[in-house]
Design a protein around this motif. Sequence first.
Motif, short mmCIF file in Angstrom:
data_model
loop_
_atom_site.label_atom_id
_atom_site.label_comp_id
_atom_site.label_asym_id
_atom_site.label_seq_id
_atom_site.Cartn_x
_atom_site.Cartn_y
_atom_site.Cartn_z
N THR A 26 0.83 -1.21 0.00
CA THR A 26 0.00 0.00 0.00
C THR A 26 0.85 1.25 0.00
O THR A 26 0.59 2.20 -0.76
CB THR A 26 -0.89 0.01 1.24
OG1 THR A 26 -1.41 -1.28 1.42
CG2 THR A 26 -2.00 0.99 1.10
N ALA A 27 1.87 1.24 0.87
CA ALA A 27 2.69 2.44 0.98
C ALA A 27 3.42 2.71 -0.32
O ALA A 27 3.56 3.86 -0.75
CB ALA A 27 3.69 2.29 2.11
N THR A 28 3.88 1.64 -0.99
CA THR A 28 4.59 1.83 -2.25
C THR A 28 3.65 2.43 -3.29
O THR A 28 4.03 3.37 -4.00
CB THR A 28 5.13 0.49 -2.77
OG1 THR A 28 5.83 -0.13 -1.71
CG2 THR A 28 6.06 0.68 -3.92
N ILE A 29 2.44 1.88 -3.36
CA ILE A 29 1.50 2.44 -4.33
C ILE A 29 1.25 3.90 -4.02
O ILE A 29 1.21 4.76 -4.90
CB ILE A 29 0.18 1.64 -4.33
CG1 ILE A 29 0.43 0.26 -4.89
CG2 ILE A 29 -0.88 2.34 -5.14
CD1 ILE A 29 -0.77 -0.62 -4.88
N GLY A 30 1.12 4.19 -2.72
CA GLY A 30 0.91 5.57 -2.31
C GLY A 30 2.03 6.47 -2.81
O GLY A 30 1.79 7.54 -3.36
N THR A 31 3.27 6.03 -2.64
CA THR A 31 4.40 6.86 -3.08
C THR A 31 4.41 6.99 -4.59
O THR A 31 4.66 8.06 -5.12
CB THR A 31 5.74 6.18 -2.68
OG1 THR A 31 5.59 5.64 -1.38
CG2 THR A 31 6.87 7.15 -2.73
N LEU A 32 4.15 5.87 -5.25
CA LEU A 32 4.31 5.87 -6.70
C LEU A 32 3.20 6.61 -7.42
O LEU A 32 3.37 7.02 -8.55
CB LEU A 32 4.39 4.43 -7.23
CG LEU A 32 5.62 3.67 -6.80
CD1 LEU A 32 5.64 2.31 -7.43
CD2 LEU A 32 6.87 4.43 -7.19
#
Lengths: 1108, 84
Positions: free
Chosen positions: A739-745
């Motif tokens: 989730t956090a990666t998608i948020g950053t990306l």
Amino acid sequence: MAQRRKYAVPCRGPGLPGPAQPIAGETNLGQTGTLSLPYTHPRFSAPRSPITSSKHLQNSDNAVASAVDLISFSAHRARTRHFPGRDFMAVPVEEAIAALSTFSLEDDQPDVQGLAVLLSTERCATQSPIEYGDVSAYRLSLVEDTKAINQLNTLIQEGKEMASVLYTYRSCVKALPQLPDSMKQSQADLYLETYQVLDLEMSRLREIQRWQSSAASKLAADMQRFSRPERRLNGPTITHLWSMLKLLDVLVELDHLKNAKASIPNDFSWYKRTFTQVSVQWQDTDSMREELDDLQIFLSTRWAILLNLHVEMFRVNNVEDILQVLIVFCVESLELDFALLFPERHTLLRILPVLVVLATSSEKDAESLYKRVKINRLINIFKNDPVIPAFPDLHLSPAAILKELSMYFQRFSNQTRLLTLPAPHEIPAREAQEYPFHGIIATRCQHCLDLPMINLDFATYQRHYLVINHIGAIRAEHDDFAIRFASVTNQIVLLKSTDGADIDWSKEAKGNMYDMVVEGFQLLSKWTGRVWEQCAWKFSRPCKDAIPAELRESSTSFFDYEKVVRWNYTAEERKALVELVSYIKSIGSMMQRCDTLVADSLWETIHSEVQDFVQNKLATMMRTTFRKKKDLSRILSDMRTLSADWMANTSKPEIELQALSHGSEESRGNSFYPRPVAPTTAQVHCLQFLIYELVSGGNLRKPGGLFGNSSSEISANDLKQLETFFYKLSFFLHILDYTATIGTLTDLGLLWFREFYLESSRVIQFPIECSLPWMLVDHIIESQDGGLLESVLMPFDIYNDSAQHALNVLKQRFLYDEIEAEVDLCFDQLVLKLSESIFTYYKSRAASELLDPSFIFALDNGDKYSVRPMRFNAIFKMRRVKLLGRTIDFRSLIAQRMNKIFRDNIDFLFDRFESQDLCAVVELQQLMDILKLSHQLLSEHLSIDSFTFMLSEMQENISLVSFSSRLSSQIWTEMQNDFLPNFVLCNTTQRFIRSSKVPLHPIQKPTVPYAKPNFYCGSQELNTAYQNIARLYSGFFGLPHMFAIVELLGSRSMPWLIRALLDHISSKITALEPKITGLQEALPKSIGLLSFDGGIAGNPISKSIFFP
Amino acid sequence: MARAGGITNAVNVGIAVQADWENREFISHISLNVRRLFEFLVQFEATTKSKLASLNEKLDTLERRLELLEVQVSTASANPALFS
């Protein structure tokens, strides 16, 4: 490890009747402090008493575990009603969760919006939540290293907060009041107040000054400690290297900010002046004065932080080694560019020039650096990315940094090759037609890797940086990825719904899922990186003369921000950007939506990757390459020890163990029991460390790169495997932080921020026309592009992102307030503009449908009367648009607006009719028909008030007892005042035409009201067509007009009109009657036949009629 | 020189790691399911909002229609003489 059973303590539920409790394996891990929980292998379907579990759980205060215990307990209670004999049976959690899917959660809202809200933004894997506290459990003597990492990470965190303070700093001086002459006596008070206000801000700057010096000395100390040639410490680990790089990045960022923000020294000088004024009464101000002078020096010295860091680092002369290692690490990671997400890539790009400067500025010869890294590799990297994004609206350029720093670092100024790199504004524009780019196909930057000094001219860069040149490929990638991702997701769903699925199939499906996720992250990272890079490029090349001439005349000056944003994106570029934003957002939300569906598959695949490496590949390596090298093979066996999950391999643990101990040559392709558990951050950290130790031999001075040179000790094949696994490991962490990666990306909040330009433009905020998100929305509406229409809400997700960034990263309330204000305005504008365009579309569609088809067919250019179809369906279904944490019913807003527009339009048509004569009734009926049809077309998709309802409301004849209406009374007035007195019947044509006599009392009429074309027929062409038709009827009153009146008035008001007409006629007759009688009386009683020679032939019959 | 190796008590660490894998299987299972629970709630909220919105829309239409009827009736009942 076959002795696992030894640790299994059989336990029995206290006081529970019924059959004996099944054995719950309980392993005690006191030494590592790992939470011990009752565990039954292999699945949780094994019976477990809820009471037993709750007893075990008493030790831990793990909220999650107790929550689930609650679930299973309540499920248990529910079940005991049905199976009283099996009361120990707890419902498996999975079953309970699966029961939730029986709820119907269908929703016909299309996904035309971004993610808007993320459930979790916590980073669990990439940033160890327990600060690597569990590393010590692996007994790798990494205590010092872990401590250092944590220290650096804390500093990074603090540094980022400082950076956000500096970035969002706005000048206070501008807001300070000036005293009028009448109040000069209270000047001292004003000084005091000003001082107090400024003191607060300055104390923050003072804090930054103190922090940077302590951070620099800590970083320098850390580097020195870990680069002692004799190495008493283990480390630095890769995580440690990253932390160093990131801290360095933060420090340099602070320097850039300090250099770029002009308002800070301004405020400071004001502060100092007030201080001199205020402090006259104070005693003992020497120390404060000293502090002030310090701060002044700090603020006014460019690169103060970096220079200080340099001094700290080279206090002891042995950091070159670690600087070189850092440079090698940067260069290799950048060249490989596999495991890097774009924020990391940008960090490396930003920090590399500074590292090079630092490394070549020491006493030692710079040659040793170039022995490890060829200078051409560095130059390549700098040339490939001449512009690097640093802050949303500030770009950096390696060439410019190198040049500027060469003035401060004497030794570096000898590095002429690095100093002759062209800065972005110096890049020669080979193309005569500079902008927009229409050049021939230029070589891609990547192709130039082997030809380092090839001329990368402006056109190539332009080509590289502008999204528009990649959008075709991106579109193809998007479509392809979306389809494949969906198909793999379906596979997973299918797999989950199949009982006892084939292991191979399941492994393959899950592996595919993993591949797709990796690919998705890489795509998202590439795309979002492109957005950042395009922005940086645009900021580096402000538009010069693309400003439309008419606007240039109207206002003399433009903000710099307008030059870099508003006029700097052509229509094509805006379109490409809208598309790209939508792709990023839609792929992001597609991936996010299946988060919990795919999580266990991902864990399982990662688990099996790791296990495959440590159990199979390492075993092979131990048997071959490292057989004779005791110290190296110890590292390998450590890698196995700290991450192997032997028990997962249920099929043949014994054989495996034997194989391990005897080192038998039996070939193995172990298939593992799929355990959906990912390695911890600490495990990944330790594995990376060990691989790094293995290839570098624990020697910082080892020449060559990480995996770059072929060491004599390790065969190329093994090295390749180790390298692949090494970079895979760092990517695992991003996948675990799904989730956090998608948020950053998918975070595109950068498109809004403009702090630097606000400061230089000396305004409070720019108008929304300069704001990139709104520019995109506006472009979508204005361009009338059916393909873009469904993306109209996507740019609003940028506002969500920037609001999130303002609150959670920058932590500035005022920024959020500004964003909120802009969103309020923009959203109102959106609803207004969008409903206008929807209305226009439906109006023109109705108008074009009502045009005579044979007429259009006969026309040569009949095409211009046809309307290109547009799909608003998706927008009409948006019942919940997420905006800044609010949910907005977009559909109802549109419907409201539509109701209003239709009413306004009816009103306008009546107004128009009232300003014309009765002959215009045919035109009125035409326009009314068009409006009615467009209402009918629109109400297929949108629930708006019924047309008759609106019509009667606007006609003011709602009342049940009144039959007249606005229209009927108007018609009646017209008939009475204009038609009946002034029109005569032409017998041949059966038409009433206006008599040539000028009426005695010219009728006063209001002027024809003005309205936009969409209040008539929609488009301009259709308006002309219908006007021509209407003109045919405007000169007379005949049958068509009567039909129109009948049509318009309907059965309700028609009788009223007829009645009124009859009354009118009868009153006329009544009025006429006495006159006729009078006339009759005035006539002689009998009129004799005129004499024959009177000249008129008498007619006996008519005479007999009139005078019987 | 590779000095990094050397887990001091490799057997114990191995056992602990093994146990850790197993415990973490339990933990990840639980946490995943809690996340599923949350996701359900979020989705439930979202769809419920949509459904409420469409209900609201229908009620709005009805309300407006009712208003119209009320006005009509009131005009009629204002002068009952018409109906006598």
